[in-house]
Design a protein around this motif. Sequence first.
Motif, PDB file in Angstrom:
ATOM      1  N   ALA A 221      15.449   6.228   3.175  1.00 15.55           N
ATOM      2  CA  ALA A 221      14.081   5.821   3.522  1.00 15.55           C
ATOM      3  C   ALA A 221      13.689   4.554   2.770  1.00 15.55           C
ATOM      4  N   ALA A 222      14.076   4.461   1.504  1.00 13.17           N
ATOM      5  CA  ALA A 222      13.737   3.282   0.707  1.00 13.17           C
ATOM      6  C   ALA A 222      14.412   2.033   1.260  1.00 13.17           C
TER       7      ALA A 222
ATOM      8  N   ALA B 245       0.813  -1.219   0.000  1.00 15.66           N
ATOM      9  CA  ALA B 245       0.000   0.000   0.000  1.00 15.66           C
ATOM     10  C   ALA B 245       0.844   1.266   0.000  1.00 15.66           C
ATOM     11  N   GLN B 246       2.142   1.140   0.294  1.00 11.19           N
ATOM     12  CA  GLN B 246       3.014   2.316   0.294  1.00 11.19           C
ATOM     13  C   GLN B 246       3.388   2.769  -1.110  1.00 11.19           C
ATOM     14  N   PHE B 247       3.015   1.978  -2.137  1.00 11.88           N
ATOM     15  CA  PHE B 247       3.352   2.317  -3.530  1.00 11.88           C
ATOM     16  C   PHE B 247       2.084   2.732  -4.279  1.00 11.88           C
ATOM     17  N   PRO B 248       1.786   4.025  -4.364  1.00  6.74           N
ATOM     18  CA  PRO B 248       0.548   4.460  -5.027  1.00  6.74           C
ATOM     19  C   PRO B 248       0.435   4.018  -6.481  1.00  6.74           C
ATOM     20  N   VAL B 249       1.556   3.860  -7.177  1.00  2.32           N
ATOM     21  CA  VAL B 249       1.487   3.477  -8.590  1.00  2.32           C
ATOM     22  C   VAL B 249       0.771   2.138  -8.763  1.00  2.32           C
ATOM     23  N   LEU B 250       0.853   1.270  -7.743  1.00  3.65           N
ATOM     24  CA  LEU B 250       0.236  -0.050  -7.856  1.00  3.65           C
ATOM     25  C   LEU B 250      -1.286   0.011  -7.774  1.00  3.65           C
ATOM     26  N   GLU B 251      -1.819   1.161  -7.376  1.00  4.64           N
ATOM     27  CA  GLU B 251      -3.273   1.335  -7.391  1.00  4.64           C
ATOM     28  C   GLU B 251      -3.794   1.543  -8.804  1.00  4.64           C
ATOM     29  N   ARG B 252      -2.903   1.942  -9.712  1.00  4.38           N
ATOM     30  CA  ARG B 252      -3.306   2.240 -11.093  1.00  4.38           C
ATOM     31  C   ARG B 252      -2.779   1.215 -12.101  1.00  4.38           C
TER      32      ARG B 252
ATOM     33  N   ARG C 247       5.569   6.020  -0.672  1.00  3.32           N
ATOM     34  CA  ARG C 247       5.196   7.294  -0.048  1.00  3.32           C
ATOM     35  C   ARG C 247       6.300   7.787   0.901  1.00  3.32           C
ATOM     36  N   GLY C 248       6.833   6.879   1.712  1.00  6.65           N
ATOM     37  CA  GLY C 248       7.851   7.271   2.668  1.00  6.65           C
ATOM     38  C   GLY C 248       9.096   7.824   2.010  1.00  6.65           C
ATOM     39  N   THR C 249       9.456   7.286   0.847  1.00  7.17           N
ATOM     40  CA  THR C 249      10.620   7.775   0.113  1.00  7.17           C
ATOM     41  C   THR C 249      10.398   9.203  -0.351  1.00  7.17           C
ATOM     42  N   VAL C 250       9.245   9.448  -0.938  1.00  7.52           N
ATOM     43  CA  VAL C 250       8.941  10.790  -1.439  1.00  7.52           C
ATOM     44  C   VAL C 250       8.787  11.783  -0.285  1.00  7.52           C
ATOM     45  N   GLU C 251       8.196  11.339   0.814  1.00 11.30           N
ATOM     46  CA  GLU C 251       8.052  12.217   1.978  1.00 11.30           C
ATOM     47  C   GLU C 251       9.416  12.622   2.527  1.00 11.30           C
ATOM     48  N   ALA C 252      10.362  11.694   2.557  1.00  7.30           N
ATOM     49  CA  ALA C 252      11.703  12.018   3.039  1.00  7.30           C
ATOM     50  C   ALA C 252      12.385  13.014   2.113  1.00  7.30           C
ATOM     51  N   MET C 253      12.205  12.836   0.810  1.00  9.96           N
ATOM     52  CA  MET C 253      12.793  13.767  -0.150  1.00  9.96           C
ATOM     53  C   MET C 253      12.155  15.149  -0.017  1.00  9.96           C
ATOM     54  N   ARG C 254      10.847  15.150   0.100  1.00 15.73           N
ATOM     55  CA  ARG C 254      10.133  16.431   0.216  1.00 15.73           C
ATOM     56  C   ARG C 254      10.541  17.179   1.480  1.00 15.73           C
TER      57      ARG C 254
ATOM     58  N   SER D 113      14.344  -1.150 -14.583  1.00 12.78           N
ATOM     59  CA  SER D 113      14.766   0.162 -15.081  1.00 12.78           C
ATOM     60  C   SER D 113      14.696   1.196 -13.963  1.00 12.78           C
ATOM     61  N   VAL D 114      13.497   1.358 -13.392  1.00 12.44           N
ATOM     62  CA  VAL D 114      13.296   2.234 -12.233  1.00 12.44           C
ATOM     63  C   VAL D 114      12.221   1.616 -11.353  1.00 12.44           C
ATOM     64  N   GLY D 115      12.542   1.425 -10.085  1.00 11.27           N
ATOM     65  CA  GLY D 115      11.576   0.832  -9.176  1.00 11.27           C
ATOM     66  C   GLY D 115      10.466   1.802  -8.826  1.00 11.27           C
ATOM     67  N   PRO D 116       9.364   1.294  -8.295  1.00 17.39           N
ATOM     68  CA  PRO D 116       8.280   2.168  -7.859  1.00 17.39           C
ATOM     69  C   PRO D 116       8.707   2.981  -6.643  1.00 17.39           C
ATOM     70  N   LEU D 117       8.176   4.183  -6.529  1.00 20.19           N
ATOM     71  CA  LEU D 117       8.472   5.030  -5.380  1.00 20.19           C
ATOM     72  C   LEU D 117       7.423   4.831  -4.296  1.00 20.19           C
TER      73      LEU D 117
END
Length: 360
Positions: free
Chosen positions: A263-264, A11-18, A32-39, A26-30
Amino acid sequence: MRPVTFEAARAQFPVLERYAYLQAGSVGPLARGTVEAMRAEEERGLREGRGSLASFMRLLEARESVRSEIAALVGVGADNVALTASTTDGCNIVLGGLGLGPADEVITTTDEHFGLLGPLHVSGAKVVVAGPDPDRIAAAITPRTRLIAISHVLWTTGAILPVHELRAQTGIPILVDGAQSVGAIPVDATGIDFYTVSGQKWLCGPEGTGALVVADPDGLRCDRPSYLSQDGYEQDGEFVRKPGAARFDPNLIPGAHTAGLRAAIASAPEWGFARAAETAERFCARLAEAGQDVVVPDERATLVSWRVPASESADVVARLAEAGVIVRDLPGRGLLRASVGWWNDESDLDRLVEALPRCL
């Protein structure tokens, strides 16, 4: 690693909802915690500025923390890890530092990515290409061989090459491209001369992050010094090299990216490797049952490839994306590839198997 249920971790990967997202190779899914740490790191810079001594010291401390965390992932000491922006960075650092020339030979395989092949080509050595088989690699060795440069996991088929065994059997220094291994399968880089790490792929970190393991930092020339390489320098450029592999750090990774990678790494579940392997095996079986020509190496990681006409592969990938399934093709090889991570589940497999007949 922390205990967590699969449902909560996925559930921490929003892309998997779509999407059925199958592109970590190539590039792993991001998450929420990873993006929150970056932000949070970027917002700190917005509020407090980025040029204070305190800000710089905090960035340096975060770099040393992530250096140690990556080292722990691959079973080596932090002094043996350089922080890079990619596996290609690592390959260039090694091949530049070895000082190879026309009288030297480097052995690689037919199934390597350009991120390794490009640095090999400009190294000055003769590049000898063998089939991706340990016996063929060993048979290609001559008295001129200075290096074996191969992937741990082939980006084409997911086959695992026995890198430790090759190093022990041949006695030849080895450069291992770990782009498709670290984060996908358990990795122990001890006994390997040079091992590259990607942060953006199976570790699900930000782009522009990675590492290089150097078993003997004093044995590799610092051919591409950066400001981070030195502990002091003279006006003519002579400098005191930092101890350990930190002297090879080629650039200052942005603080937000360092925070995101930390975070990842911290969020990866302890059961991740086992679940990814089991899920990849189900992908192989279901695709074969659906009539696909699946490539099944004897020793394999979590990349699953199957054959399609090379002239049609890019179009099939585009149609699958329209159907909500994200995979990639391998241009010119007649292969489609699904990167199966611990975050994928049966619903992703169902979407792929159901969409394929409409997209071929």
